[in-house]
Design a protein around this motif. Structure first.
Motif, short mmCIF file in Angstrom:
data_model
loop_
_atom_site.label_atom_id
_atom_site.label_comp_id
_atom_site.label_asym_id
_atom_site.label_seq_id
_atom_site.Cartn_x
_atom_site.Cartn_y
_atom_site.Cartn_z
N VAL A 168 -38.97 25.71 56.25
CA VAL A 168 -37.98 26.70 56.68
C VAL A 168 -36.63 26.40 56.01
CG1 VAL A 168 -36.66 27.55 58.66
CG2 VAL A 168 -39.14 27.21 58.85
N LEU A 169 -36.25 25.16 55.96
CA LEU A 169 -35.00 24.77 55.33
C LEU A 169 -35.02 25.10 53.83
CD1 LEU A 169 -32.25 23.50 55.67
CD2 LEU A 169 -33.28 21.27 55.30
N ALA A 170 -36.12 24.83 53.16
CA ALA A 170 -36.24 25.14 51.73
C ALA A 170 -36.16 26.65 51.51
CB ALA A 170 -37.55 24.59 51.18
N LEU A 171 -36.77 27.42 52.38
CA LEU A 171 -36.72 28.87 52.28
C LEU A 171 -35.29 29.38 52.48
CD1 LEU A 171 -38.22 31.54 51.96
CD2 LEU A 171 -38.68 31.48 54.40
N LEU A 172 -34.61 28.82 53.44
CA LEU A 172 -33.23 29.21 53.71
C LEU A 172 -32.33 28.91 52.52
CD1 LEU A 172 -31.13 30.28 55.69
CD2 LEU A 172 -30.91 27.98 56.60
N VAL A 173 -32.47 27.75 51.93
CA VAL A 173 -31.68 27.37 50.76
C VAL A 173 -31.97 28.33 49.60
CG1 VAL A 173 -31.34 25.59 49.00
CG2 VAL A 173 -31.39 24.96 51.43
N THR A 174 -33.23 28.65 49.41
CA THR A 174 -33.61 29.58 48.34
C THR A 174 -32.98 30.95 48.56
OG1 THR A 174 -35.71 28.42 48.06
CG2 THR A 174 -35.56 30.66 47.16
N LEU A 175 -33.00 31.44 49.78
CA LEU A 175 -32.39 32.74 50.08
C LEU A 175 -30.89 32.72 49.85
CD1 LEU A 175 -34.36 33.78 53.29
CD2 LEU A 175 -34.51 34.80 51.00
N LEU A 176 -30.24 31.63 50.21
CA LEU A 176 -28.80 31.52 49.98
C LEU A 176 -28.47 31.53 48.49
CD1 LEU A 176 -27.77 28.95 52.72
CD2 LEU A 176 -27.16 31.36 52.63
N VAL A 177 -29.24 30.83 47.71
CA VAL A 177 -29.03 30.80 46.26
C VAL A 177 -29.22 32.19 45.68
CG1 VAL A 177 -29.96 29.93 44.08
CG2 VAL A 177 -29.56 28.36 45.97
N LEU A 178 -30.29 32.88 46.09
CA LEU A 178 -30.53 34.23 45.59
C LEU A 178 -29.43 35.19 46.00
CD1 LEU A 178 -34.38 34.56 46.15
CD2 LEU A 178 -33.17 34.34 43.97
N ALA A 179 -28.94 35.06 47.20
CA ALA A 179 -27.87 35.94 47.68
C ALA A 179 -26.61 35.74 46.84
CB ALA A 179 -27.56 35.67 49.15
N ASN A 180 -26.29 34.50 46.49
CA ASN A 180 -25.12 34.24 45.65
C ASN A 180 -25.31 34.82 44.25
OD1 ASN A 180 -23.49 32.99 47.51
ND2 ASN A 180 -24.34 30.97 47.11
N GLU A 181 -26.50 34.75 43.72
CA GLU A 181 -26.76 35.31 42.40
C GLU A 181 -26.62 36.82 42.41
OE1 GLU A 181 -30.41 34.01 40.66
OE2 GLU A 181 -29.90 31.90 40.92
N VAL A 182 -27.06 37.47 43.48
CA VAL A 182 -26.93 38.92 43.59
C VAL A 182 -25.46 39.30 43.63
CG1 VAL A 182 -27.33 40.89 45.10
CG2 VAL A 182 -29.19 39.29 44.62
N GLN A 183 -24.64 38.59 44.38
CA GLN A 183 -23.23 38.89 44.46
C GLN A 183 -22.56 38.75 43.09
OE1 GLN A 183 -21.67 36.32 47.48
NE2 GLN A 183 -22.48 37.55 49.14
N VAL A 184 -22.91 37.75 42.35
CA VAL A 184 -22.33 37.55 41.04
C VAL A 184 -22.74 38.66 40.09
CG1 VAL A 184 -22.34 36.04 39.01
CG2 VAL A 184 -22.10 35.05 41.27
N SER A 185 -23.98 39.07 40.13
CA SER A 185 -24.46 40.08 39.20
C SER A 185 -23.95 41.47 39.54
CB SER A 185 -25.99 40.08 39.16
OG SER A 185 -26.51 40.52 40.38
N THR A 186 -23.45 41.69 40.75
CA THR A 186 -22.93 43.00 41.12
C THR A 186 -21.41 43.02 41.16
OG1 THR A 186 -23.13 42.49 43.48
CG2 THR A 186 -25.01 43.61 42.43
N ALA A 187 -20.77 42.08 40.49
CA ALA A 187 -19.31 42.05 40.46
C ALA A 187 -18.79 43.34 39.84
CB ALA A 187 -18.83 40.84 39.67
N VAL A 188 -17.67 43.81 40.36
CA VAL A 188 -17.09 45.07 39.92
C VAL A 188 -15.92 44.80 38.98
CG1 VAL A 188 -15.86 47.13 40.71
CG2 VAL A 188 -17.71 46.18 42.08
N ASN A 189 -15.86 45.54 37.90
CA ASN A 189 -14.69 45.52 37.04
C ASN A 189 -13.69 46.50 37.62
OD1 ASN A 189 -15.67 43.67 35.15
ND2 ASN A 189 -16.76 45.27 34.07
N CYS A 190 -12.52 46.02 37.98
CA CYS A 190 -11.51 46.88 38.59
C CYS A 190 -10.74 47.61 37.49
CB CYS A 190 -10.58 46.06 39.47
SG CYS A 190 -11.42 45.39 40.91
N VAL A 191 -11.27 48.75 37.12
CA VAL A 191 -10.66 49.59 36.08
C VAL A 191 -10.45 50.96 36.70
CG1 VAL A 191 -10.98 50.55 33.78
CG2 VAL A 191 -11.92 48.30 34.32
N ILE A 192 -9.20 51.34 36.85
CA ILE A 192 -8.87 52.60 37.54
C ILE A 192 -9.50 53.80 36.84
CG2 ILE A 192 -6.70 53.04 36.32
CD1 ILE A 192 -7.21 53.52 40.10
N GLN A 193 -9.77 53.71 35.55
CA GLN A 193 -10.39 54.81 34.82
C GLN A 193 -11.78 55.14 35.36
OE1 GLN A 193 -8.72 52.36 33.40
NE2 GLN A 193 -7.12 53.33 32.21
#
Length: 94
Positions: A7-32
């Motif tokens: 369970v702990l290994a699964l939780l750690v894996t999910l946390l790592v994946l969640a951080n990767e998703v946040q990084v890959s969906t970063a927004v470029n703040c361009v008003i255009q």
């Protein structure tokens, strides 16, 4: 004990994946990116579906945009309120 480790290994894996998703969906703040909303912001026209989509994508940038006096003049108008209502967009609290 083995069950807790799995369970702990699964939780750690999910946390790592969640951080990767946040990084890959970063927004470029361009008003255009909000140009599809310009017509609705400056005329009585309703916003397009593309405008509503762009608003959602650019949501993390709104506090930054509000700090700029040029952009703020467009974001604090009755037309901007019309756009947020039509798109069902909730601006962040800054």
């Amino acid at each position: 004990m083995k069950k807790v480790s799995v369970v702990l290994a699964l939780l750690v894996t999910l946390l790592v994946l969640a951080n990767e998703v946040q990084v890959s969906t970063a927004v470029n703040c361009v008003i255009q990116e909000l140009l599809p909303c310009l017509n609705a912001a400056t005329t009585p026209a309703l916003p397009s579906a593309l405008c509503c989509t762009k608003l959602s994508v650019q949501r993390p940038c709104f506090c930054q945009y509000l700090k700029n006096p040029t952009f703020k003049s467009y974001l604090n108008t009755s037309n901007a309120q019309k756009i947020t209502n039509t798109c069902r967009f909730t601006p962040p609290n800054c």
